[in-house]
Design a protein around this motif. Structure first.
Motif, PDB file in Angstrom:
ATOM      1  N   VAL A 123      36.658 -30.390  45.044  1.00 36.37           N
ATOM      2  CA  VAL A 123      37.513 -30.101  46.087  1.00 36.37           C
ATOM      3  C   VAL A 123      38.770 -29.168  45.473  1.00 36.37           C
ATOM      4  N   ILE A 124      38.931 -29.179  43.950  1.00 35.82           N
ATOM      5  CA  ILE A 124      39.784 -28.648  43.609  1.00 35.82           C
ATOM      6  C   ILE A 124      39.483 -27.490  42.400  1.00 35.82           C
ATOM      7  N   ALA A 125      40.047 -26.393  42.411  1.00 34.92           N
ATOM      8  CA  ALA A 125      39.575 -25.524  41.369  1.00 34.92           C
ATOM      9  C   ALA A 125      39.790 -26.066  39.984  1.00 34.92           C
ATOM     10  N   PRO A 126      38.572 -25.633  39.160  1.00 40.93           N
ATOM     11  CA  PRO A 126      38.346 -26.435  37.843  1.00 40.93           C
ATOM     12  C   PRO A 126      39.663 -26.364  37.084  1.00 40.93           C
ATOM     13  N   GLY A 127      40.425 -25.062  37.092  1.00 39.93           N
ATOM     14  CA  GLY A 127      41.451 -24.673  36.086  1.00 39.93           C
ATOM     15  C   GLY A 127      42.465 -25.956  36.710  1.00 39.93           C
ATOM     16  N   ASN A 128      42.835 -25.953  37.759  1.00 36.91           N
ATOM     17  CA  ASN A 128      43.832 -26.842  38.248  1.00 36.91           C
ATOM     18  C   ASN A 128      43.286 -28.442  38.039  1.00 36.91           C
ATOM     19  N   ALA A 129      42.123 -28.607  37.965  1.00 33.85           N
ATOM     20  CA  ALA A 129      41.561 -30.025  37.742  1.00 33.85           C
ATOM     21  C   ALA A 129      41.824 -30.482  36.363  1.00 33.85           C
ATOM     22  N   ARG A 130      41.680 -29.284  35.377  1.00 34.35           N
ATOM     23  CA  ARG A 130      41.547 -29.546  33.898  1.00 34.35           C
ATOM     24  C   ARG A 130      43.081 -29.796  33.747  1.00 34.35           C
ATOM     25  N   TRP A 131      44.106 -29.073  34.340  1.00 29.30           N
ATOM     26  CA  TRP A 131      45.766 -29.101  34.142  1.00 29.30           C
ATOM     27  C   TRP A 131      46.169 -30.383  34.597  1.00 29.30           C
ATOM     28  N   THR A 132      45.619 -30.917  35.722  1.00 27.43           N
ATOM     29  CA  THR A 132      46.123 -32.174  36.229  1.00 27.43           C
ATOM     30  C   THR A 132      45.727 -33.435  35.348  1.00 27.43           C
ATOM     31  N   SER A 133      44.333 -33.065  34.768  1.00 27.58           N
ATOM     32  CA  SER A 133      43.931 -34.183  33.978  1.00 27.58           C
ATOM     33  C   SER A 133      44.643 -34.341  32.603  1.00 27.58           C
ATOM     34  N   ARG A 134      45.105 -33.384  32.117  1.00 30.75           N
ATOM     35  CA  ARG A 134      45.828 -33.336  30.793  1.00 30.75           C
ATOM     36  C   ARG A 134      47.174 -33.869  31.252  1.00 30.75           C
ATOM     37  N   CYS A 135      47.598 -33.769  32.305  1.00 30.65           N
ATOM     38  CA  CYS A 135      49.188 -34.407  32.802  1.00 30.65           C
ATOM     39  C   CYS A 135      49.034 -35.699  32.958  1.00 30.65           C
ATOM     40  N   ILE A 136      48.015 -36.318  33.472  1.00 23.05           N
ATOM     41  CA  ILE A 136      47.401 -37.587  33.432  1.00 23.05           C
ATOM     42  C   ILE A 136      47.495 -38.258  32.034  1.00 23.05           C
ATOM     43  N   LEU A 137      46.853 -37.421  31.229  1.00 23.80           N
ATOM     44  CA  LEU A 137      46.668 -38.095  29.687  1.00 23.80           C
ATOM     45  C   LEU A 137      48.217 -38.037  29.271  1.00 23.80           C
ATOM     46  N   ALA A 138      48.835 -37.048  29.476  1.00 17.10           N
ATOM     47  CA  ALA A 138      50.108 -37.179  28.787  1.00 17.10           C
ATOM     48  C   ALA A 138      51.043 -38.157  29.410  1.00 17.10           C
ATOM     49  N   VAL A 139      51.039 -38.671  30.781  1.00 18.73           N
ATOM     50  CA  VAL A 139      51.636 -39.643  31.319  1.00 18.73           C
ATOM     51  C   VAL A 139      51.042 -40.958  30.485  1.00 18.73           C
ATOM     52  N   VAL A 140      49.660 -40.904  30.337  1.00 18.27           N
ATOM     53  CA  VAL A 140      49.252 -42.290  29.469  1.00 18.27           C
ATOM     54  C   VAL A 140      49.996 -42.461  28.363  1.00 18.27           C
ATOM     55  N   LEU A 141      50.049 -41.321  27.520  1.00 13.21           N
ATOM     56  CA  LEU A 141      50.643 -41.392  26.018  1.00 13.21           C
ATOM     57  C   LEU A 141      52.046 -41.650  26.330  1.00 13.21           C
ATOM     58  N   ILE A 142      52.874 -41.119  27.257  1.00 12.56           N
ATOM     59  CA  ILE A 142      54.362 -41.564  27.487  1.00 12.56           C
ATOM     60  C   ILE A 142      54.274 -42.934  27.712  1.00 12.56           C
ATOM     61  N   ALA A 143      53.440 -43.342  28.534  1.00 11.93           N
ATOM     62  CA  ALA A 143      53.470 -44.958  28.865  1.00 11.93           C
ATOM     63  C   ALA A 143      53.444 -45.923  27.864  1.00 11.93           C
ATOM     64  N   ILE A 144      52.541 -45.532  26.630  1.00 13.70           N
ATOM     65  CA  ILE A 144      52.497 -46.343  25.628  1.00 13.70           C
ATOM     66  C   ILE A 144      53.805 -46.086  24.753  1.00 13.70           C
ATOM     67  N   LEU A 145      54.417 -44.892  24.519  1.00 16.96           N
ATOM     68  CA  LEU A 145      55.676 -45.034  23.877  1.00 16.96           C
ATOM     69  C   LEU A 145      56.755 -45.972  24.835  1.00 16.96           C
ATOM     70  N   PHE A 146      56.584 -46.104  26.014  1.00 19.98           N
ATOM     71  CA  PHE A 146      57.654 -46.726  26.770  1.00 19.98           C
ATOM     72  C   PHE A 146      57.281 -48.285  26.372  1.00 19.98           C
ATOM     73  N   ARG A 147      56.097 -48.628  26.277  1.00 20.61           N
ATOM     74  CA  ARG A 147      55.709 -50.143  26.197  1.00 20.61           C
ATOM     75  C   ARG A 147      55.706 -50.535  24.663  1.00 20.61           C
ATOM     76  N   VAL A 148      55.388 -49.644  23.780  1.00 17.99           N
ATOM     77  CA  VAL A 148      55.167 -50.199  22.259  1.00 17.99           C
ATOM     78  C   VAL A 148      56.475 -50.333  21.657  1.00 17.99           C
ATOM     79  N   TRP A 149      57.532 -49.879  22.286  1.00 16.05           N
ATOM     80  CA  TRP A 149      58.868 -49.560  21.266  1.00 16.05           C
ATOM     81  C   TRP A 149      59.542 -50.954  21.286  1.00 16.05           C
ATOM     82  N   GLN A 150      59.424 -51.960  21.902  1.00 22.44           N
ATOM     83  CA  GLN A 150      59.896 -53.309  22.106  1.00 22.44           C
ATOM     84  C   GLN A 150      59.047 -54.449  21.556  1.00 22.44           C
ATOM     85  N   ILE A 151      57.680 -54.091  21.406  1.00 17.17           N
ATOM     86  CA  ILE A 151      56.622 -54.761  21.229  1.00 17.17           C
ATOM     87  C   ILE A 151      56.710 -56.016  20.150  1.00 17.17           C
TER      88      ILE A 151
END
Length: 234
Positions: free
Chosen positions: A6-34
Motif C-alpha cells: 500500500v506504500i511505495a517501496p522507497g517510502n517504506a524503506r525510508w520509514t523502516s529505517r526511521c523506526i530502526l533509528a527510533v529503536v536505537l535512540i530508545a536504547i540510549l535513553f534506557r541504557v544510560w542509568q542502567i
C-alpha cells in the motif's frame, strides 16, 4: 497487511529505517542509568536470584510474585555475574523490543508505516516505559508481552479464518505467560476474553466450530492460570 503493498517501496524503506533509528535512540535513553544503585524493590529481586535455582520460587512468593520472571533474571546473572547491569539486562531487552513491537502491531493491524513510526516514537520517549526498562522488575516484560498478546487478540478478528485459528493459540499462550509474569495482568486478559467471546458469539459470519473454539481457548487459559490459585489466594 503488508505495508509494501500500500506504500511505495522507497517510502517504506525510508520509514523502516526511521523506526530502526527510533529503536536505537530508545536504547540510549534506557541504557544510560542502567548501572545506578538498586532501589528497595530491586533489592528484593537481587535477593531472590542470589541463591540456587531452587531458592528462587519460594523467595519470589515471599514478595507476592510469580517466580517466572525471577527464573529469567537468575539465568542472566548466572551467565553475566551478579550486578546492577545483569539484574536489569532482561528489562532493557524487553523495553527495547516494546518500541519495535508498538510499530509492528500498528502496521499489522491496518495502520500505515508512518503510524507505526509514531507509535514506536511515543514508546521510545515515554517516561514510564524508560523507567521500567531500567528496573530489575517484571514490568518491562509485561509491556512487551502485552503488545504481542494484544496483537494476537486483534488478529482473532481478521478476515482470514486460518489466521484466526493461529491467533487464538497465540493469544492463549501469551495470556498464560503474561499471567505468570505478573498476576495482575489477568485483569486485561479477562476483559479481552469477555469482549472477544461476546463478539464471536454475536457474529453471523462465524460458524459453530469457530464459536466453540473461542470458548475453548478461553477455558484453556482459565485452567492454565488456575494452577497458581493457591498462591494467588494467599
Amino acid at each position: 497487511m503488508d505495508p509494501e503493498t500500500v506504500i511505495a517501496p522507497g517510502n517504506a524503506r525510508w520509514t523502516s529505517r526511521c523506526i530502526l533509528a527510533v529503536v536505537l535512540i530508545a536504547i540510549l535513553f534506557r541504557v544510560w542509568q542502567i548501572a545506578e544503585p538498586l532501589w528497595i524493590d530491586e533489592l528484593h529481586t537481587s535477593w531472590v536470584v542470589s541463591g540456587e535455582f531452587e531458592d528462587v520460587a519460594p523467595r519470589a512468593r515471599m514478595g507476592n510474585q510469580s517466580p517466572v520472571y525471577f527464573w529469567c533474571v537468575w539465568l542472566v546473572t548466572q551467565a553475566c555475574g551478579h550486578s546492577e547491569f545483569s539484574l536489569r539486562l532482561s528489562s532493557l531487552v524487553a523495553g527495547t523490543l516494546a518500541v519495535w513491537l508498538a510499530a509492528r502491531v500498528v502496521i499489522r493491524n491496518g495502520g500505515s508505516l508512518e503510524s507505526g513510526l509514531i507509535a514506536s516514537a511515543l514508546i521510545a520517549v515515554d517516561a514510564a516505559a524508560i523507567f521500567y526498562a531500567q528496573e530489575a522488575r517484571p514490568y518491562a516484560w509485561v509491556q512487551c508481552l502485552s503488545l504481542l498478546q494484544f496483537g494476537a487478540w486483534l488478529d482473532g478478528f481478521g478476515a482470514n479464518a486460518e489466521k484466526r485459528k493461529t491467533a487464538a493459540g497465540r493469544w492463549v499462550s501469551l495470556s498464560v505467560l503474561l499471567f505468570y509474569i505478573h498476576y495482575t495482568t489477568l485483569l486485561v486478559t479477562g476483559i479481552q476474553a469477555v469482549l472477544g467471546t461476546c463478539a464471536v458469539m454475536r457474529s453471523r459470519h462465524r460458524g459453530l466450530s469457530e464459536k466453540v473454539s473461542a470458548i475453548g481457548a478461553v477455558l484453556v487459559a482459565v485452567v492454565a492460570c488456575s494452577l497458581a490459585w493457591p498462591h494467588v489466594r494467599e
